[in-house]
Write an enzyme that holds these catalytic residues in place. Structure first.
Site, PDB file in Angstrom:
ATOM      1  N   CYS A 115     -61.916  -1.085 -24.447  1.00  0.00           N
ATOM      2  CA  CYS A 115     -61.082   0.032 -23.991  1.00  0.00           C
ATOM      3  C   CYS A 115     -60.854   0.033 -22.485  1.00  0.00           C
ATOM      4  CB  CYS A 115     -61.683   1.357 -24.440  1.00  0.00           C
ATOM      5  SG  CYS A 115     -61.510   1.612 -26.214  1.00  0.00           S
ATOM      6  N   HIS A 255     -59.093   7.584 -20.036  1.00  0.00           N
ATOM      7  CA  HIS A 255     -59.002   6.912 -21.330  1.00  0.00           C
ATOM      8  C   HIS A 255     -59.045   7.971 -22.425  1.00  0.00           C
ATOM      9  CE1 HIS A 255     -59.494   4.215 -24.604  1.00  0.00           C
ATOM     10  NE2 HIS A 255     -60.764   4.491 -24.815  1.00  0.00           N
ATOM     11  N   ASN A 285     -56.761   7.147 -30.106  1.00  0.00           N
ATOM     12  CA  ASN A 285     -57.266   6.158 -29.148  1.00  0.00           C
ATOM     13  C   ASN A 285     -56.555   4.821 -29.398  1.00  0.00           C
ATOM     14  OD1 ASN A 285     -58.704   4.302 -27.635  1.00  0.00           O
ATOM     15  ND2 ASN A 285     -60.724   4.960 -28.345  1.00  0.00           N
TER      16      ASN A 285
HETATM   17  O1  UT7 Z   1     -62.868   4.165 -26.834  1.00  0.00           O
HETATM   18  C1  UT7 Z   1     -64.059   3.458 -26.828  1.00  0.00           C
HETATM   19  C2  UT7 Z   1     -65.219   4.324 -26.641  1.00  0.00           C
HETATM   20  N1  UT7 Z   1     -65.403   5.174 -27.773  1.00  0.00           N
HETATM   21  C3  UT7 Z   1     -65.682   6.451 -27.604  1.00  0.00           C
HETATM   22  O2  UT7 Z   1     -65.719   6.920 -26.492  1.00  0.00           O
HETATM   23  C4  UT7 Z   1     -66.030   7.277 -28.824  1.00  0.00           C
HETATM   24  C5  UT7 Z   1     -67.266   8.094 -28.567  1.00  0.00           C
HETATM   25  N2  UT7 Z   1     -67.725   8.844 -29.716  1.00  0.00           N
HETATM   26  C6  UT7 Z   1     -67.048   9.903 -30.215  1.00  0.00           C
HETATM   27  O3  UT7 Z   1     -65.965  10.222 -29.767  1.00  0.00           O
HETATM   28  C7  UT7 Z   1     -67.730  10.741 -31.264  1.00  0.00           C
HETATM   29  O4  UT7 Z   1     -69.064  10.352 -31.365  1.00  0.00           O
HETATM   30  C8  UT7 Z   1     -67.066  10.645 -32.667  1.00  0.00           C
HETATM   31  C9  UT7 Z   1     -65.714  11.337 -32.647  1.00  0.00           C
HETATM   32  C10 UT7 Z   1     -66.919   9.217 -33.080  1.00  0.00           C
HETATM   33  C11 UT7 Z   1     -67.946  11.386 -33.689  1.00  0.00           C
HETATM   34  O5  UT7 Z   1     -68.136  12.713 -33.305  1.00  0.00           O
HETATM   35  P1  UT7 Z   1     -69.610  13.330 -33.221  1.00  0.00           P
HETATM   36  O6  UT7 Z   1     -69.467  14.722 -32.815  1.00  0.00           O
HETATM   37  O7  UT7 Z   1     -70.431  12.425 -32.340  1.00  0.00           O
HETATM   38  O8  UT7 Z   1     -70.084  13.279 -34.728  1.00  0.00           O
HETATM   39  P2  UT7 Z   1     -71.337  12.533 -35.392  1.00  0.00           P
HETATM   40  O9  UT7 Z   1     -71.082  11.090 -35.475  1.00  0.00           O
HETATM   41  O10 UT7 Z   1     -72.581  13.014 -34.724  1.00  0.00           O
HETATM   42  O11 UT7 Z   1     -71.294  13.140 -36.843  1.00  0.00           O
HETATM   43  C12 UT7 Z   1     -71.579  14.521 -37.133  1.00  0.00           C
HETATM   44  C13 UT7 Z   1     -71.398  14.730 -38.614  1.00  0.00           C
HETATM   45  C14 UT7 Z   1     -72.160  13.723 -39.470  1.00  0.00           C
HETATM   46  O12 UT7 Z   1     -72.581  14.374 -40.647  1.00  0.00           O
HETATM   47  P3  UT7 Z   1     -74.082  14.866 -40.810  1.00  0.00           P
HETATM   48  O13 UT7 Z   1     -74.920  13.651 -40.661  1.00  0.00           O
HETATM   49  O14 UT7 Z   1     -74.287  15.859 -39.698  1.00  0.00           O
HETATM   50  O15 UT7 Z   1     -74.086  15.468 -42.160  1.00  0.00           O
HETATM   51  C15 UT7 Z   1     -71.079  12.724 -39.845  1.00  0.00           C
HETATM   52  O16 UT7 Z   1     -71.353  12.037 -41.025  1.00  0.00           O
HETATM   53  O17 UT7 Z   1     -70.017  14.591 -38.965  1.00  0.00           O
HETATM   54  C16 UT7 Z   1     -69.872  13.608 -39.994  1.00  0.00           C
HETATM   55  N3  UT7 Z   1     -68.607  12.925 -39.821  1.00  0.00           N
HETATM   56  C17 UT7 Z   1     -67.455  13.403 -40.296  1.00  0.00           C
HETATM   57  N4  UT7 Z   1     -67.167  14.490 -41.017  1.00  0.00           N
HETATM   58  C18 UT7 Z   1     -65.883  14.705 -41.340  1.00  0.00           C
HETATM   59  C19 UT7 Z   1     -68.360  11.785 -39.145  1.00  0.00           C
HETATM   60  N5  UT7 Z   1     -67.051  11.500 -39.198  1.00  0.00           N
HETATM   61  C20 UT7 Z   1     -66.468  12.500 -39.894  1.00  0.00           C
HETATM   62  C21 UT7 Z   1     -65.138  12.756 -40.290  1.00  0.00           C
HETATM   63  N6  UT7 Z   1     -64.892  13.868 -41.002  1.00  0.00           N
HETATM   64  N7  UT7 Z   1     -64.121  11.948 -39.951  1.00  0.00           N
END
Ligand code: UT7
Length: 331
Positions: A115, A255, A285
């Site tokens: 990225c 970004h 993204n």
């Molecule tokens: O561009 C390159 C660099 N990349 C980035 O900067 C991305 C950085 N990361 C992020 O933006 C975030 O971590 C994400 C958007 C990818 C994820 O958001 P988060 O708030 O960190 O969520 P999480 O991964 O901690 O997941 C929280 C919950 C989990 O469920 P449990 O374990 O709490 O039951 C996930 O399984 O949300 C669940 N989950 C979803 N639920 C509904 C993960 N993806 C989804 C989804 N829809 N699409």
């Protein structure tokens, strides 16, 4: 004062097809509310044309730029294609793009740093201008993320989209253009964001494909943590060492990975929402496309002399910040 590398034109292209949150709700176990509150994304564009790769979008962005700047492609001396999704693993996408747009006098290369590719490309391209050896350098950021995303993985498929943006760099003797940059990398981050197979370590095989290892894998929360800290750190650093207060900054160009990361970076810099370029809601993204697509969307609001700060973070890990003064008024 010496020669600075100024951006003198911007072009962009996003595919027509809109992959909305409601369509994603029918594909994976997700909701519009979750996607909006966790990422700020409403829809992303997807390149559907059969057989069209990243070059398809890069060419369109470059052609739009050339038309706007009113110059012939034969004047371009270097084409850098910043991309994490080249058309093919080996043949240079930049070379194909340069030939297709008619940049017959240019040499060209791809630059891959996930990225941060466009940011690194911008600084790399600027070196050729500052050295006085090149007068027209085209830096394109383009990615067809849909080609490496697993549309059964809800943790990644809601985030990424396809798109391309391009900038032209030319010499400026009034002191406008790229002023300063901080570029960083830390290879220990590669365990959190990668495509495991298809490279030299784990060449593609029936087994790797079956295990879906040819798709992006991301440990979201880990990457999030590093992105927030590092983007804010380098952006703060660049403001400090150039004696810039928030009032001096016309725009932050971050970004577009997650609205929450963008908000946190802006907060740390003390920059208000009205000065933050934002289009993640429309495109998601687009990896190398995010920064030039921001310029593309906000070009009419930029004025000669505006101080702008770019900030990016990506796989590797790679990250950085660039301070640039804008070199032209809206036409
Ligand atoms: O561009 C390159 C660099 N990349 C980035 O900067 C991305 C950085 N990361 C992020 O933006 C975030 O971590 C994400 C958007 C990818 C994820 O958001 P988060 O708030 O960190 O969520 P999480 O991964 O901690 O997941 C929280 C919950 C989990 O469920 P449990 O374990 O709490 O039951 C996930 O399984 O949300 C669940 N989950 C979803 N639920 C509904 C993960 N993806 C989804 C989804 N829809 N699409």
């Amino acid at each position: 004062m010496g020669i600075k590398a100024a951006i003198t034109a911007v072009g962009g292209y996003v595919p027509d097809y809109r992959l909305t949150n409601s369509i994603l709700e029918t594909m994976v176990d997700t909701t519009n509310d979750w996607i909006m509150s966790r990422t700020g994304i409403e829809e992303r564009r997807i390149l559907k044309e059969e057989g069209a790769g990243t070059s398809f979008m890069a060419i369109k962005a470059a052609e739009e730029l050339l038309e706007k700047r009113g110059i012939d492609a034969s004047e371009i001396e270097l084409v850098i294609c910043a991309t994490a999704t080249p058309d093919m693993m080996v043949a240079s996408t930049a070379a194909y793009v340069a030939t297709k747009i008619g940049a017959v006098n240019a040499f060209s290369f791809d630059l891959q740093s996930a990225c941060s590719s466009f940011l690194y490309g911008l600084v790399t391209g600027a070196q050729f201008i500052e050295a006085g050896t090149h007068k027209k350098v085209l830096v394109i950021g383009a990615d067809k993320m849909s080609s490496i995303i697993d549309y059964t993985d809800r943790t990644t498929c809601v985030i990424f989209g396809d798109g391309a943006g391009a900038v032209l760099l030319e010499p400026n003797e009034e002191g406008l253009g790229l002023q300063d940059s901080v570029l960083k990398s830390d290879g220990s981050g590669r365990e959190f964001l990668y495509i495991k197979s298809g490279g030299s370590m784990h060449p593609s095989s029936e087994e790797t494909v079956q295990k879906r290892e040819h798709f992006v894998h991301q440990e979201g929360p880990q990457v999030f943590k590093f992105a927030v800290t590092n983007m804010a750190d380098v952006s703060g650093q660049i403001m400090e060492r150039n004696n810039l207060s928030a009032d001096d900054v016309a725009f932050l160009v971050p970004h577009q990975a997650n609205k929450r990361i963008i908000d946190a970076t802006a907060r740390r810099m003390g920059i208000g929402e009205d000065k933050v370029m934002l289009n993640i809601h429309k495109y998601g993204n687009t990896t190398s496309g995010t920064l030039p697509l921001c310029l593309w969307d906000y070009e009419k609001r930029l004025k000669k002399g505006d101080n702008i700060i770019f900030s990016a973070f990506g796989g590797g890990f790679t990250w950085g910040s660039v301070f640039l003064t804008w070199a032209y008024d809206p036409s």
